[in-house]
Scaffold this motif. Structure first.
Motif, PDB file in Angstrom:
ATOM      1  N   TRP A   1       0.317 -23.676  17.952  1.00  0.00           N
ATOM      2  CA  TRP A   1       0.127 -22.215  18.482  1.00  0.00           C
ATOM      3  C   TRP A   1      -1.279 -22.151  19.183  1.00  0.00           C
ATOM      4  O   TRP A   1      -1.549 -21.515  20.082  1.00  0.00           O
ATOM      5  CB  TRP A   1       0.129 -21.228  17.333  1.00  0.00           C
ATOM      6  CG  TRP A   1      -0.860 -21.362  16.365  1.00  0.00           C
ATOM      7  CD1 TRP A   1      -1.008 -22.343  15.121  1.00  0.00           C
ATOM      8  CD2 TRP A   1      -2.326 -20.985  16.335  1.00  0.00           C
ATOM      9  NE1 TRP A   1      -2.235 -22.262  14.595  1.00  0.00           N
ATOM     10  CE2 TRP A   1      -2.808 -21.244  15.185  1.00  0.00           C
ATOM     11  CE3 TRP A   1      -2.833 -20.075  17.141  1.00  0.00           C
ATOM     12  CZ2 TRP A   1      -4.386 -21.033  14.854  1.00  0.00           C
ATOM     13  CZ3 TRP A   1      -4.195 -19.496  16.785  1.00  0.00           C
ATOM     14  CH2 TRP A   1      -4.885 -20.097  15.714  1.00  0.00           C
ATOM     15  N   HIS A   2      -2.088 -23.038  18.556  1.00  0.00           N
ATOM     16  CA  HIS A   2      -3.456 -23.108  19.308  1.00  0.00           C
ATOM     17  C   HIS A   2      -3.568 -23.533  20.441  1.00  0.00           C
ATOM     18  O   HIS A   2      -4.595 -23.148  21.307  1.00  0.00           O
ATOM     19  CB  HIS A   2      -4.521 -23.542  18.125  1.00  0.00           C
ATOM     20  CG  HIS A   2      -4.362 -24.889  17.875  1.00  0.00           C
ATOM     21  ND1 HIS A   2      -4.746 -25.789  18.373  1.00  0.00           N
ATOM     22  CD2 HIS A   2      -3.685 -25.349  16.518  1.00  0.00           C
ATOM     23  CE1 HIS A   2      -4.186 -27.093  17.795  1.00  0.00           C
ATOM     24  NE2 HIS A   2      -3.722 -26.493  16.741  1.00  0.00           N
ATOM     25  N   LYS A   3      -2.430 -24.367  20.957  1.00  0.00           N
ATOM     26  CA  LYS A   3      -2.840 -24.853  22.411  1.00  0.00           C
ATOM     27  C   LYS A   3      -2.224 -23.985  23.419  1.00  0.00           C
ATOM     28  O   LYS A   3      -2.459 -24.249  24.622  1.00  0.00           O
ATOM     29  CB  LYS A   3      -2.012 -26.108  22.547  1.00  0.00           C
ATOM     30  CG  LYS A   3      -2.250 -27.264  21.500  1.00  0.00           C
ATOM     31  CD  LYS A   3      -3.705 -27.693  21.772  1.00  0.00           C
ATOM     32  CE  LYS A   3      -4.096 -28.736  20.684  1.00  0.00           C
ATOM     33  NZ  LYS A   3      -5.522 -29.402  21.209  1.00  0.00           N
ATOM     34  N   ASN A   4      -1.455 -22.677  23.044  1.00  0.00           N
ATOM     35  CA  ASN A   4      -1.153 -21.681  23.682  1.00  0.00           C
ATOM     36  C   ASN A   4      -0.569 -21.944  25.069  1.00  0.00           C
ATOM     37  O   ASN A   4      -0.639 -21.535  26.159  1.00  0.00           O
ATOM     38  CB  ASN A   4      -2.429 -20.872  24.225  1.00  0.00           C
ATOM     39  CG  ASN A   4      -2.288 -19.523  24.548  1.00  0.00           C
ATOM     40  OD1 ASN A   4      -1.251 -18.992  24.327  1.00  0.00           O
ATOM     41  ND2 ASN A   4      -3.370 -18.991  25.308  1.00  0.00           N
ATOM     42  N   THR A   5       0.605 -22.856  24.638  1.00  0.00           N
ATOM     43  CA  THR A   5       1.547 -23.119  26.049  1.00  0.00           C
ATOM     44  C   THR A   5       1.852 -21.660  26.579  1.00  0.00           C
ATOM     45  O   THR A   5       1.945 -21.509  27.653  1.00  0.00           O
ATOM     46  CB  THR A   5       2.384 -23.849  25.639  1.00  0.00           C
ATOM     47  OG1 THR A   5       2.245 -25.238  25.021  1.00  0.00           O
ATOM     48  CG2 THR A   5       3.566 -24.107  26.699  1.00  0.00           C
ATOM     49  N   GLN A   6       2.490 -20.772  25.729  1.00  0.00           N
ATOM     50  CA  GLN A   6       3.004 -19.607  26.463  1.00  0.00           C
ATOM     51  C   GLN A   6       1.754 -18.792  27.284  1.00  0.00           C
ATOM     52  O   GLN A   6       2.213 -18.078  28.286  1.00  0.00           O
ATOM     53  CB  GLN A   6       3.470 -18.690  25.369  1.00  0.00           C
ATOM     54  CG  GLN A   6       4.759 -19.214  24.597  1.00  0.00           C
ATOM     55  CD  GLN A   6       5.846 -19.620  25.637  1.00  0.00           C
ATOM     56  OE1 GLN A   6       6.121 -18.569  26.345  1.00  0.00           O
ATOM     57  NE2 GLN A   6       6.683 -20.687  25.529  1.00  0.00           N
ATOM     58  N   GLY A   7       0.717 -18.888  26.680  1.00  0.00           N
ATOM     59  CA  GLY A   7      -0.502 -18.031  27.536  1.00  0.00           C
ATOM     60  C   GLY A   7      -0.586 -18.754  28.858  1.00  0.00           C
ATOM     61  O   GLY A   7      -0.763 -18.014  29.890  1.00  0.00           O
ATOM     62  N   ALA A   8      -0.433 -20.027  28.886  1.00  0.00           N
ATOM     63  CA  ALA A   8      -0.474 -20.652  30.246  1.00  0.00           C
ATOM     64  C   ALA A   8       0.546 -20.515  31.141  1.00  0.00           C
ATOM     65  O   ALA A   8       0.264 -20.270  32.239  1.00  0.00           O
ATOM     66  CB  ALA A   8      -0.699 -22.459  30.009  1.00  0.00           C
ATOM     67  N   ILE A   9       1.854 -20.429  30.452  1.00  0.00           N
ATOM     68  CA  ILE A   9       2.781 -20.053  31.386  1.00  0.00           C
ATOM     69  C   ILE A   9       2.981 -18.759  31.943  1.00  0.00           C
ATOM     70  O   ILE A   9       3.137 -18.236  33.201  1.00  0.00           O
ATOM     71  CB  ILE A   9       3.990 -20.243  30.559  1.00  0.00           C
ATOM     72  CG1 ILE A   9       4.679 -21.571  30.247  1.00  0.00           C
ATOM     73  CG2 ILE A   9       5.490 -19.417  31.215  1.00  0.00           C
ATOM     74  CD1 ILE A   9       5.783 -21.601  29.141  1.00  0.00           C
ATOM     75  N   MET A  10       2.361 -17.635  31.203  1.00  0.00           N
ATOM     76  CA  MET A  10       2.042 -16.339  31.597  1.00  0.00           C
ATOM     77  C   MET A  10       1.117 -16.260  32.960  1.00  0.00           C
ATOM     78  O   MET A  10       1.378 -15.523  33.555  1.00  0.00           O
ATOM     79  CB  MET A  10       1.655 -15.291  30.241  1.00  0.00           C
ATOM     80  CG  MET A  10       2.713 -15.070  29.400  1.00  0.00           C
ATOM     81  SD  MET A  10       1.997 -14.150  27.689  1.00  0.00           S
ATOM     82  CE  MET A  10       1.594 -12.638  28.659  1.00  0.00           C
TER      83      MET A  10
END
Length: 283
Positions: free
Chosen positions: A177-186
């Motif tokens: 979660w802390h690598k935040n893949t979804q945030g980068a995709i967004m």
């Protein structure tokens, strides 16, 4: 001093993570310098085992979540050790980003005496070291200003850096979660940036897939003590899109990329073991 006991929760034979890769290279480099380096899992370090090591034995303690509490007390009172810190094991949450200005409340601080009695607490970057200092207030905290890579990995990244890039953004496909893949995709979707998700794979394959792209997007949710993948992207000639939680971005050498940065990181293979050697010999 000719014997060093290297302690960690896991080694690269079990977990191929950034900390484990770094530790493995450090063990190899210290052995090349003539030291007998013996690896122990932290959960195996019982007080009775510590009694078997003489006073000339030094210890490098890396990740120590599984180290028994009673063994920490033995280290604090009678052993020569450095803590090779890869994250934030001095706060209960292990995430200083949860606190204003990264400063945890006093009742959230843990392992204080264990850090205090170390010959040195070795941090991955000045950013990392500063966060540890403002929380613990100790004067034995030092920044290594980088990580260790094998010569084979550095040679591969140099080769990749010379190849033409695909005009796309790369995102590490991580379940952490802390690598935040979804945030980068967004971010990529919001800017209509074409991106390539890089899944976990064998290390060399992963670097090749990452390094073929022009840019890398990485937006971690916890302070990255250095961030090996950001440094790898830069060594492979990539531009990066990131946030203020990445230690590597605060280092003087981060403005470099490709062969210029690789040459700096190669020097770390001499500088970091030498710094540890001097601490263990002279402190």
């Amino acid at each position: 001093m000719n014997k060093i006991i290297f302690i960690a929760d896991f080694f690269v034979e079990e977990v191929v993570g950034g900390g484990e890769l770094n530790n493995d290279e450090l063990v190899s480099l210290l052995r090349q310098k003539g030291y007998e380096v013996i690896k122990y899992k932290s959960r195996a370090i019982k007080p009775s085992l510590l009694e078997t090591f003489d006073q000339n034995t030094s210890f490098i303690i890396s990740n120590f979540i599984q180290l028994p509490e009673e063994s920490k007390r033995v280290f604090e009172s009678s052993k020569r050790y450095v803590i090779y810190e890869h994250d934030h094991k001095y706060v209960k949450t292990r995430n200083p980003a949860e606190y204003k200005d990264f400063i945890a409340p006093k009742d959230e601080i843990i392992n204080y005496e264990f850090y205090k009695n170390a010959l040195a607490v070795l941090c991955q970057s000045s950013f990392h070291a500063n966060i540890v200092k403002i929380n613990l207030g100790l004067d034995n905290i030092k920044s290594l200003g980088g990580n260790l890579w094998s010569t084979e990995a550095l040679d591969l990244m140099q080769e990749i850096s010379t190849k033409e890039k695909v005009p796309k953004y790369a995102i590490m496909d991580s379940t952490n979660w802390h690598k935040n893949t979804q945030g980068a995709i967004m971010v990529c979707n919001g800017n209509n940036w074409e991106y390539d998700l890089i899944p976990p794979s064998q290390y060399g394959d992963f670097l090749r897939k990452l390094g073929k792209n022009e840019k890398f997007v990485f937006l971690p949710k916890t302070p990255e003590t250095l961030s090996r993948i950001i440094v790898e992207a830069r060594m492979m000639g990539m531009s990066v899109v990131t946030n203020k939680l990445v230690g590597a971005t605060k280092e003087d050498w981060f403005k470099l990329k490709g062969i210029e940065l690789i040459n700096i990181i190669k020097k770390k293979r001499e500088q970091i073991p030498q710094m540890i050697e001097e601490i263990l010999l002279h402190e």
